[in-house]
Design a protein around this motif. Structure first.
Motif, mmCIF file in Angstrom:
data_model
loop_
_atom_site.group_PDB
_atom_site.id
_atom_site.type_symbol
_atom_site.label_atom_id
_atom_site.label_comp_id
_atom_site.label_asym_id
_atom_site.label_seq_id
_atom_site.Cartn_x
_atom_site.Cartn_y
_atom_site.Cartn_z
ATOM 1 N N VAL B 28 28.142 60.332 59.794
ATOM 2 C CA VAL B 28 29.020 60.536 60.948
ATOM 3 C C VAL B 28 30.396 60.017 60.180
ATOM 4 C CG1 VAL B 28 29.910 60.687 63.191
ATOM 5 C CG2 VAL B 28 27.450 60.410 62.533
ATOM 6 N N THR B 29 31.893 60.815 60.494
ATOM 7 C CA THR B 29 32.718 60.004 60.095
ATOM 8 C C THR B 29 33.826 59.908 61.107
ATOM 9 O OG1 THR B 29 32.342 60.960 57.449
ATOM 10 C CG2 THR B 29 35.030 59.624 58.468
ATOM 11 N N VAL B 30 34.282 58.625 62.383
ATOM 12 C CA VAL B 30 34.868 59.375 62.982
ATOM 13 C C VAL B 30 36.029 58.621 62.839
ATOM 14 C CG1 VAL B 30 32.623 59.932 64.471
ATOM 15 C CG2 VAL B 30 33.402 57.210 64.103
ATOM 16 N N PRO B 31 37.229 58.644 63.718
ATOM 17 C CA PRO B 31 38.859 58.223 64.230
ATOM 18 C C PRO B 31 37.744 56.966 64.155
ATOM 19 C CG PRO B 31 39.155 60.090 65.461
ATOM 20 C CD PRO B 31 36.965 60.405 65.001
ATOM 21 N N LYS B 32 38.974 55.462 64.012
ATOM 22 C CA LYS B 32 38.086 54.004 64.453
ATOM 23 C C LYS B 32 38.495 53.695 65.637
ATOM 24 C CE LYS B 32 43.030 52.676 63.156
ATOM 25 N NZ LYS B 32 43.855 51.589 62.549
ATOM 26 N N GLU B 33 38.801 55.102 66.461
ATOM 27 C CA GLU B 33 39.169 54.048 68.095
ATOM 28 C C GLU B 33 38.017 54.808 68.445
ATOM 29 O OE1 GLU B 33 41.092 56.204 66.440
ATOM 30 O OE2 GLU B 33 43.208 55.156 66.655
ATOM 31 N N GLU B 34 37.087 55.411 68.030
ATOM 32 C CA GLU B 34 36.294 55.674 68.861
ATOM 33 C C GLU B 34 34.523 55.118 68.331
ATOM 34 O OE1 GLU B 34 35.629 60.287 68.616
ATOM 35 O OE2 GLU B 34 37.170 60.465 69.100
ATOM 36 N N LEU B 35 34.400 54.134 67.341
ATOM 37 C CA LEU B 35 33.477 53.850 66.915
ATOM 38 C C LEU B 35 32.194 52.807 67.970
ATOM 39 C CD1 LEU B 35 32.236 52.894 64.185
ATOM 40 C CD2 LEU B 35 33.364 50.582 64.877
ATOM 41 N N ILE B 36 33.421 52.309 68.960
ATOM 42 C CA ILE B 36 32.616 51.490 69.608
ATOM 43 C C ILE B 36 31.670 52.554 70.491
ATOM 44 C CG2 ILE B 36 32.317 49.878 71.299
ATOM 45 C CD1 ILE B 36 33.845 48.414 68.809
ATOM 46 N N ASP B 37 32.873 53.670 70.984
ATOM 47 C CA ASP B 37 31.725 54.378 71.244
ATOM 48 C C ASP B 37 30.472 55.257 71.031
ATOM 49 O OD1 ASP B 37 33.762 53.795 73.177
ATOM 50 O OD2 ASP B 37 35.464 55.509 72.937
ATOM 51 N N ILE B 38 31.060 55.904 69.413
ATOM 52 C CA ILE B 38 29.492 56.055 69.362
ATOM 53 C C ILE B 38 28.328 55.215 68.684
ATOM 54 C CG2 ILE B 38 30.305 56.577 66.603
ATOM 55 C CD1 ILE B 38 29.943 59.063 66.516
ATOM 56 N N LEU B 39 28.866 53.739 68.112
ATOM 57 C CA LEU B 39 27.720 52.774 68.036
ATOM 58 C C LEU B 39 26.826 52.840 69.088
ATOM 59 C CD1 LEU B 39 29.133 50.272 65.495
ATOM 60 C CD2 LEU B 39 27.739 52.519 64.981
ATOM 61 N N SER B 40 27.492 52.471 70.667
ATOM 62 C CA SER B 40 26.905 52.562 72.097
ATOM 63 C C SER B 40 25.905 53.642 72.174
ATOM 64 C CB SER B 40 27.779 51.847 73.134
ATOM 65 O OG SER B 40 28.956 51.232 72.498
ATOM 66 N N PHE B 41 26.617 54.434 71.730
ATOM 67 C CA PHE B 41 25.843 55.710 72.565
ATOM 68 C C PHE B 41 24.293 55.888 71.149
ATOM 69 C CE2 PHE B 41 25.494 60.285 70.586
ATOM 70 C CZ PHE B 41 25.043 60.904 72.764
#
Lengths: 185, 170
Positions: B28-41
């Motif tokens: 999963v490649t994400v923009p760096k702003e969304e990293l914490i969100d996707i990890l929590s998800f």
């Protein structure tokens, strides 16, 4: 006991005692340590040569560096070597302590061990077989007989140079000098 | 029928690029702003084990790629045998010239040594990390040694080879 050596025993019993009871610290850096378990157990049985693993460096007089030496490992090697009682002998095992071996261009592996601690002998090879350890031990016997295994004396004599090199690599040593710095070369 | 894992991620993170590397491995490649969100998800989905944090130096593109690999000891479909165990590989890119990012310790506590290691070997500054002290290295290097522009051979020649031999009297 070999009767042919009787004269040597009467002449210098202390030296003969050192020769035939080498307590070893195996310094388990890198891959060389894989050769040590068959060496000290029944397959090759190092005890035939009086080579016995020692529990601590303070009970040992032979130090075997089995593998590459990183900067962090060098700190531990110096501390271990300085704790061993005299007479003490140090052998580099494998090609990595000699000149870096396959890690010669690594950012963190020192290339020649003998710039930092005195080395009495080398076992070349990658990896040397357990038989090579016994060849080294028998060579060491000859050297002890002829007073050529004098690494600990050289360490004391040229301690200022050794300490200078150690400080250059490790930047800060948190223990005081083993011998007075002013003395010796 | 429940939604599959890639569908769930795509639904919640439209910017994410989800692709299957191989069976049981999802990149999963994400923009760096969304990293914490996707990890929590994904942590709430049951991926509670952070395997490792890694870093790749893309020197030509001027970017660092941070790679977070998470998995779970219980497989995603509920089997405890470990079969069908899914790994999620989350990748972000950060700017190489200004290598700072935020720590993920609030989400995965065991990220601490990995981030320390990356800080030491790549020079990435993790803001919010409690102790970015030396972990592996004993010396200070001109450039962090795992960066691609660190010239290892030159360093060995200039430093290790310059240490003099012990001069002994014969």
């Amino acid at each position: 006991m070999d009767r042919g050596q009787m004269a040597k025993w009467f002449k210098d019993p202390v030296k003969m005692g050192h020769k035939y009871s080498l307590g070893v610290v195996y310094f388990a850096t890198g891959c060389g340590i894989i050769e040590i378990p068959p060496t000290i157990t029944t397959r090759w049985d190092a005890e035939r040569f009086g080579v016995v693993p020692a529990a601590t460096p303070r009970h040992a007089n032979l130090f075997l560096i089995t593998g590459y030496v990183s900067v962090k490992t060098l700190r531990a090697i110096i501390r271990t070597y300085e704790q061993m009682p005299e007479p003490k002998y140090l052998i580099g095992f494998g090609s990595c302590p000699i000149n870096g071996g396959m890690y010669w261009d690594s950012y963190n592996t020192i290339n020649s061990l003998d710039k930092y601690v005195p080395v009495d002998g080398w076992i070349a090879g990658c990896m040397p077989r357990p038989e090579a350890i016994f060849i080294a031990v028998t060579h060491l016997w000859t050297m002890i007989d002829k007073d050529m295994a004098d690494g600990y004396k050289r360490y004391k004599k040229y301690y200022r140079q050794y300490r200078r090199n150690q400080e250059r690599v490790l930047q800060h040593l948190e223990w005081p000098p083993l011998y007075p710095i002013g003395e010796g070369e | 029928m429940d939604k599959t894992l890639p569908e769930k991620i795509r639904e919640n993170f439209p910017n994410a690029d989800v692709s299957s590397v191989e069976e049981e491995r999802l990149a999963v490649t994400v923009p760096k702003e969304e990293l914490i969100d996707i990890l929590s998800f994904v942590k709430n989905l049951g991926f509670d084990h952070l395997v490792m944090v890694s870093c790749v130096d893309w020197i030509d593109e001027g970017q660092f790629e941070l790679v977070y690999i998470v998995t779970s000891y219980v497989s995603y479909n509920g089997e405890s045998s470990g079969k069908g165990r899914q790994h999620i590989i989350v990748k972000i890119r950060i700017d190489r010239s200004k290598a700072t990012f935020r720590t993920i310790i609030p989400v995965y506590q065991n990220a601490e040594p990995y981030e320390r290691e990356i800080h030491e070997l790549y020079g990435v500054d993790f803001q919010g990390h409690p102790r970015l002290t030396p972990l592996l290295l004993e010396r200070e290097y001109p450039v962090p040694p795992f960066r691609k522009d660190f010239d290892s051979r030159n360093y060995v020649k200039e430093f290790f080879d310059s240490i003099p031999e012990i001069e002994e009297e014969k």
